[in-house]
Write an enzyme that holds these catalytic residues in place. Structure first.
Site, PDB file in Angstrom:
ATOM      1  N   TYR A 211     -45.275   2.548  28.546  1.00  0.00           N
ATOM      2  CA  TYR A 211     -44.789   1.658  27.755  1.00  0.00           C
ATOM      3  C   TYR A 211     -45.528   0.244  28.082  1.00  0.00           C
ATOM      4  CZ  TYR A 211     -42.626  -2.810  26.449  1.00  0.00           C
ATOM      5  OH  TYR A 211     -42.290  -4.085  26.140  1.00  0.00           O
TER       6      TYR A 211
ATOM      7  N   ALA B  74     -48.568  -0.047  29.335  1.00  0.00           N
ATOM      8  CA  ALA B  74     -50.215   0.470  28.894  1.00  0.00           C
ATOM      9  C   ALA B  74     -50.248   0.436  27.561  1.00  0.00           C
ATOM     10  CB  ALA B  74     -50.563   1.547  29.472  1.00  0.00           C
TER      11      ALA B  74
ATOM     12  N   THR C 107     -45.176  -8.279  25.942  1.00  0.00           N
ATOM     13  CA  THR C 107     -44.337  -8.312  27.275  1.00  0.00           C
ATOM     14  C   THR C 107     -45.176  -8.984  28.455  1.00  0.00           C
ATOM     15  OG1 THR C 107     -42.930  -6.933  28.647  1.00  0.00           O
ATOM     16  CG2 THR C 107     -44.948  -5.776  27.435  1.00  0.00           C
ATOM     17  N   ASP C 108     -44.217  -9.278  29.259  1.00  0.00           N
ATOM     18  CA  ASP C 108     -44.944  -9.639  30.466  1.00  0.00           C
ATOM     19  C   ASP C 108     -45.209  -8.349  31.377  1.00  0.00           C
ATOM     20  OD1 ASP C 108     -42.291  -8.898  31.342  1.00  0.00           O
ATOM     21  OD2 ASP C 108     -41.831 -10.595  32.238  1.00  0.00           O
ATOM     22  N   GLU C 109     -44.738  -7.103  30.989  1.00  0.00           N
ATOM     23  CA  GLU C 109     -44.828  -5.944  31.847  1.00  0.00           C
ATOM     24  C   GLU C 109     -46.449  -5.639  31.940  1.00  0.00           C
ATOM     25  OE1 GLU C 109     -42.175  -2.823  31.586  1.00  0.00           O
ATOM     26  OE2 GLU C 109     -40.540  -4.044  30.734  1.00  0.00           O
TER      27      GLU C 109
ATOM     28  N   TYR D 137     -30.477   1.472  39.792  1.00  0.00           N
ATOM     29  CA  TYR D 137     -31.757   2.055  40.312  1.00  0.00           C
ATOM     30  C   TYR D 137     -31.995   1.555  41.701  1.00  0.00           C
ATOM     31  CZ  TYR D 137     -33.489   4.099  35.904  1.00  0.00           C
ATOM     32  OH  TYR D 137     -33.502   4.881  34.901  1.00  0.00           O
TER      33      TYR D 137
ATOM     34  N   LYS E 124     -48.651  -1.369  25.216  1.00  0.00           N
ATOM     35  CA  LYS E 124     -48.495  -2.981  24.809  1.00  0.00           C
ATOM     36  C   LYS E 124     -49.834  -3.598  25.363  1.00  0.00           C
ATOM     37  CE  LYS E 124     -45.611  -4.823  23.195  1.00  0.00           C
ATOM     38  NZ  LYS E 124     -45.499  -5.132  21.520  1.00  0.00           N
TER      39      LYS E 124
END
Length: 338
Positions: free
Chosen positions: A162, A164, A137-139, A219, A166
């Site tokens: 999450y 971290a 993921t790009d996260e 949000y 990945k």
């Protein structure tokens, strides 16, 4: 005899779209290993009757099962989708993310290494073309300000349990290349959307809440930005990466479709007003409400996909406006049938 390919998490969102796209081509025998958690559903698989497809219910954290499968099928490729992926869930239950995303990835790497290699830099003759494709993921890159794009060289700065987990799995994959010369490729994608996505995610939630006449929760101030990638475009990028990607390389796959969350909600409501209007003629936009922001909410993700575009010839076929209409029509059928 066809080569056997292991797909992990193939009953989930992206994995099922990959299977539905590539199994019918008949080139390989695909073995789909999925734990069937809440996020996996065999109904997502539309090709389960194909002779070159086998489903096995199981957990990538089960080392004995993995060993049996690698011994039986002698996989020449692993395409690793399986992951806990919902950020909100990682905030309330991070342990599951550590188990699946880190330990599970290590188990797969270790089994592939044992099957494919005699030792560091020594691929066995029967596995000279073996490949391990890790879907990430790009996260892992953290968050961006108003400008800039994530590149393959962007330093990692994960901000949730999450991301971290990945990031940790990405580093494990990297280590198996640099330590053992194991044939691995990693892809880091932007936010996916399209058919089969779990109801908990943003776009299905907006559609479902709108149709149920519930509050559509957004949000914070709704200005958080994501780069949106239609799922079948992502799947085609993954296939190119495993077919033609540089071993040990990473490829960012993004749709070049940056939109903020409030725009997403308004656009979905606008399309629903047009194709599934309310009997009272009111707009679905009236249901949008802002709610307290989640902890550690990254402001902006955006991917520079130049590397995969220039090196492998990939390009997203769907822009957001075409992809979101297809997605809404798919969910309309799903929710009206349930």
């Amino acid at each position: 005899m066809k080569d056997n390919i292991l797909i992990t998490g193939g009953a989930g969102f992206i994995g099922s779209n990959f299977i539905n796209t590539f199994v019918p081509l008949g080139k390989y025998h695909f073995v789909n290993l999925d734990k069937l958690t809440y996020a996996g559903n065999q109904k997502n698989i539309k090709i389960s009757d194909h002779e070159n497809y086998t489903f096995i219910e199981g957990d990538i954290c089960d080392k004995n099962l993995l060993n049996q499968l690698f011994e039986k099928y002698k996989f020449t490729q692993v395409i690793h989708f399986a992951a806990e992926s919902h950020v909100d869930n990682s905030i309330t239950n991070p342990a599951a993310f550590i188990d699946t995303n880190i330990t599970g990835t290590f188990n797969l790497l270790n089994e592939a290494y044992q099957l494919w290699m005699d030792g560091p830099n020594q691929l066995k003759p029967n596995f000279k073309n073996a490949k391990f494709l890790h879907v990430s993921t790009d996260e892992v890159y953290g968050t961006l300000g108003d400008e800039g794009l994530f590149e393959e060289t962007t330093p990692y700065a994960p901000n949730s349990p999450y991301s971290a987990s990945k990031a940790s799995s990405d580093f494990l994959v990297r280590s198996y290349f640099h330590t053992y010369a194991m044939p691995v490729v990693t892809t880091n994608c932007s936010n996916n959307y399209g058919p089969n996505q779990h109801d908990e995610k943003l776009i299905p939630t907006i559609i479902r809440k709108a149709l149920n006449d519930d509050i559509i929760p957004i949000y914070g101030d709704g200005k958080n930005i994501r780069d949106w990638l239609y799922v079948t475009d992502h799947c085609k990028g993954i296939q190119l990466a495993i077919d033609k990607g540089e071993l040990g390389g990473t490829y960012n796959i993004g749709g070049r479709n940056e939109r903020n969350n409030l725009y997403i909600a308004n656009e979905i409501c606008r399309i629903l007003d047009d194709i599934s209007p309310k009997e009272n003629k009111k707009s679905y936009k009236d249901q949008i409400e802002f709610v307290n922001d989640r902890p550690g909410h990254d402001f902006r993700y955006a991917i520079d996909a130049s590397k995969i575009e220039n090196q492998l010839g990939w390009k997203a076929e769907e822009n957001f406006e075409s992809g979101i209409k297809k997605t809404i029509e798919w969910y309309l059928k799903k929710y009206k049938a349930s």
